[in-house]
Design a protein around this motif. Structure first.
Motif, mmCIF file in Angstrom:
data_model
loop_
_atom_site.group_PDB
_atom_site.id
_atom_site.type_symbol
_atom_site.label_atom_id
_atom_site.label_comp_id
_atom_site.label_asym_id
_atom_site.label_seq_id
_atom_site.Cartn_x
_atom_site.Cartn_y
_atom_site.Cartn_z
ATOM 1 N N LEU A 112 0.847 -1.189 0.000
ATOM 2 C CA LEU A 112 0.000 0.000 0.000
ATOM 3 C C LEU A 112 0.881 1.237 0.000
ATOM 4 O O LEU A 112 1.973 1.214 0.563
ATOM 5 C CB LEU A 112 -0.868 0.046 1.267
ATOM 6 N N GLU A 152 -2.055 5.745 2.397
ATOM 7 C CA GLU A 152 -3.207 4.862 2.616
ATOM 8 C C GLU A 152 -3.012 4.011 3.865
ATOM 9 O O GLU A 152 -3.943 3.803 4.643
ATOM 10 C CB GLU A 152 -3.414 3.969 1.392
ATOM 11 N N SER A 153 -1.793 3.556 4.079
ATOM 12 C CA SER A 153 -1.486 2.772 5.263
ATOM 13 C C SER A 153 -1.713 3.593 6.531
ATOM 14 O O SER A 153 -2.302 3.112 7.504
ATOM 15 C CB SER A 153 -0.033 2.287 5.202
#
Length: 92
Positions: A36, A40-41
């Motif tokens: 990712l 986003e993580s």
């Protein structure tokens, strides 16, 4: 030695594992890990942290209410009687 195929090697390794241990890996029920983007993580981690903290707060409130023997009831400051009083009726 003669070269062996990948399938033969896999079977040989499996047999070797069978000989030394009865332990088995659990079946994979989820999709494999994927990479990712860091943004986003971080967003997912923040979302999971908020959900975890909310669940912890609910659990703590529930345990406190049980310990103090408090019953949680729905609070309606208007009450049902005042709702009936406010209903407009045509008296013809």
């Amino acid at each position: 030695g003669s070269p062996i195929t990948a399938e033969e090697r896999r079977l040989r390794d499996k047999k070797h594992l069978d000989d030394i241990t009865a332990a088995r890996l659990p079946p994979l029920h989820h999709s494999p890990a994927k990479l990712l983007p860091i943004e986003e993580s971080i967003a997912i981690q923040i979302q999971q942290k908020e959900a975890y903290e909310e669940m912890q707060a609910k659990l703590a409130a529930q345990k406190l209410a049980e310990r103090l023997n408090i019953k949680m009831v729905r609070f309606e400051p208007e009450g049902e009687a005042s709702v009936q009083y406010r209903e407009v009726r045509d008296e013809d």
